[in-house]
Design a protein around this motif. Sequence first.
Motif, PDB file in Angstrom:
ATOM      1  N   LEU A  69     -62.965  36.121   2.282  1.00 19.68           N
ATOM      2  CA  LEU A  69     -63.599  34.938   1.688  1.00 19.68           C
ATOM      3  C   LEU A  69     -62.559  33.852   1.418  1.00 19.68           C
ATOM      4  CD1 LEU A  69     -66.060  33.533   0.484  1.00 19.68           C
ATOM      5  CD2 LEU A  69     -65.546  34.670  -1.686  1.00 19.68           C
ATOM      6  N   GLN A  70     -61.403  34.257   0.884  1.00 22.65           N
ATOM      7  CA  GLN A  70     -60.339  33.282   0.610  1.00 22.65           C
ATOM      8  C   GLN A  70     -59.852  32.649   1.908  1.00 22.65           C
ATOM      9  OE1 GLN A  70     -57.606  35.714  -1.604  1.00 22.65           O
ATOM     10  NE2 GLN A  70     -58.499  35.151  -3.577  1.00 22.65           N
ATOM     11  N   THR A  71     -59.706  33.453   2.956  1.00 25.38           N
ATOM     12  CA  THR A  71     -59.285  32.931   4.259  1.00 25.38           C
ATOM     13  C   THR A  71     -60.326  31.940   4.785  1.00 25.38           C
ATOM     14  OG1 THR A  71     -58.099  34.967   4.768  1.00 25.38           O
ATOM     15  CG2 THR A  71     -58.690  33.575   6.630  1.00 25.38           C
ATOM     16  N   SER A  72     -61.591  32.310   4.657  1.00 25.91           N
ATOM     17  CA  SER A  72     -62.664  31.423   5.106  1.00 25.91           C
ATOM     18  C   SER A  72     -62.657  30.124   4.321  1.00 25.91           C
ATOM     19  CB  SER A  72     -64.003  32.138   4.933  1.00 25.91           C
ATOM     20  OG  SER A  72     -65.060  31.295   5.283  1.00 25.91           O
ATOM     21  N   GLU A  73     -62.460  30.216   3.014  1.00 26.67           N
ATOM     22  CA  GLU A  73     -62.405  29.005   2.188  1.00 26.67           C
ATOM     23  C   GLU A  73     -61.212  28.134   2.576  1.00 26.67           C
ATOM     24  OE1 GLU A  73     -62.389  30.708  -1.718  1.00 26.67           O
ATOM     25  OE2 GLU A  73     -64.574  30.709  -1.862  1.00 26.67           O
ATOM     26  N   LYS A  74     -60.076  28.779   2.906  1.00 17.72           N
ATOM     27  CA  LYS A  74     -58.892  28.017   3.324  1.00 17.72           C
ATOM     28  C   LYS A  74     -59.166  27.301   4.644  1.00 17.72           C
ATOM     29  CE  LYS A  74     -53.965  28.530   4.244  1.00 17.72           C
ATOM     30  NZ  LYS A  74     -52.857  29.460   4.388  1.00 17.72           N
ATOM     31  N   TRP A  75     -59.803  28.006   5.592  1.00 17.64           N
ATOM     32  CA  TRP A  75     -60.141  27.380   6.863  1.00 17.64           C
ATOM     33  C   TRP A  75     -61.089  26.213   6.639  1.00 17.64           C
ATOM     34  CZ3 TRP A  75     -61.398  32.291  10.251  1.00 17.64           C
ATOM     35  CH2 TRP A  75     -60.210  32.925  10.578  1.00 17.64           C
ATOM     36  N   ASP A  76     -62.068  26.395   5.774  1.00 21.69           N
ATOM     37  CA  ASP A  76     -63.017  25.330   5.475  1.00 21.69           C
ATOM     38  C   ASP A  76     -62.296  24.117   4.904  1.00 21.69           C
ATOM     39  OD1 ASP A  76     -65.709  24.259   5.179  1.00 21.69           O
ATOM     40  OD2 ASP A  76     -65.399  24.529   3.024  1.00 21.69           O
ATOM     41  N   SER A  77     -61.372  24.367   3.994  1.00 26.06           N
ATOM     42  CA  SER A  77     -60.597  23.275   3.392  1.00 26.06           C
ATOM     43  C   SER A  77     -59.771  22.556   4.452  1.00 26.06           C
ATOM     44  CB  SER A  77     -59.689  23.839   2.295  1.00 26.06           C
ATOM     45  OG  SER A  77     -58.828  22.856   1.801  1.00 26.06           O
ATOM     46  N   ASN A  78     -59.120  23.324   5.316  1.00 33.52           N
ATOM     47  CA  ASN A  78     -58.315  22.731   6.390  1.00 33.52           C
ATOM     48  C   ASN A  78     -59.185  21.887   7.325  1.00 33.52           C
ATOM     49  OD1 ASN A  78     -56.021  23.912   5.381  1.00 33.52           O
ATOM     50  ND2 ASN A  78     -55.983  25.594   6.839  1.00 33.52           N
ATOM     51  N   LEU A  79     -60.383  22.401   7.648  1.00 34.24           N
ATOM     52  CA  LEU A  79     -61.282  21.636   8.513  1.00 34.24           C
ATOM     53  C   LEU A  79     -61.734  20.347   7.834  1.00 34.24           C
ATOM     54  CD1 LEU A  79     -63.520  24.426  10.094  1.00 34.24           C
ATOM     55  CD2 LEU A  79     -61.940  22.913  11.287  1.00 34.24           C
ATOM     56  N   GLN A  80     -62.023  20.435   6.543  1.00 36.47           N
ATOM     57  CA  GLN A  80     -62.432  19.230   5.806  1.00 36.47           C
ATOM     58  C   GLN A  80     -61.314  18.188   5.830  1.00 36.47           C
ATOM     59  OE1 GLN A  80     -65.368  18.484   4.685  1.00 36.47           O
ATOM     60  NE2 GLN A  80     -66.286  20.469   5.123  1.00 36.47           N
ATOM     61  N   GLU A  81     -60.079  18.647   5.628  1.00 29.47           N
ATOM     62  CA  GLU A  81     -58.936  17.728   5.660  1.00 29.47           C
ATOM     63  C   GLU A  81     -58.779  17.115   7.054  1.00 29.47           C
ATOM     64  OE1 GLU A  81     -55.396  19.713   4.269  1.00 29.47           O
ATOM     65  OE2 GLU A  81     -56.314  20.204   2.343  1.00 29.47           O
TER      66      GLU A  81
END
Length: 123
Positions: free
Chosen positions: A67-79
């Motif tokens: 979940l943390q990895t997925s959230e990090k990927w989501d954050s990176n994509l948003q950026e």
Amino acid sequence: TLFKEWYENLQNQLTEHQTRLDSRQSDKAVERLQEELMGVTSRMNASVERRLAESSDLWNAKLKAQLQTSEKWDSNLQEALASASAKNQSVIARKVEELEQSLDDKVRQLNRSTESAVRELLI
């Protein structure tokens, strides 16, 4: 014959006592085995419960990490999307400025041409 009857009676009593004794010993042995079996079952249940808890904790940790990895990927994509959007906006703004400048240049050129044509007509 009296002795024989007495002896047989005594032998029957002895056999009966022996049977009762064997039965009691068997009952005690069965009780001991049942107690051992209950102990083993209890230890096995405790072991299984402990392993299930450990397994559950392990899966929970793995899912949390995913979940943390997925959230990090989501954050990176948003950026990345925000950055791309900002770049696109700056590119669009630059193109608009270039088009406005080009349009201004063409309007000035058209004005000069029109003035020149009017002057020639007036002369």
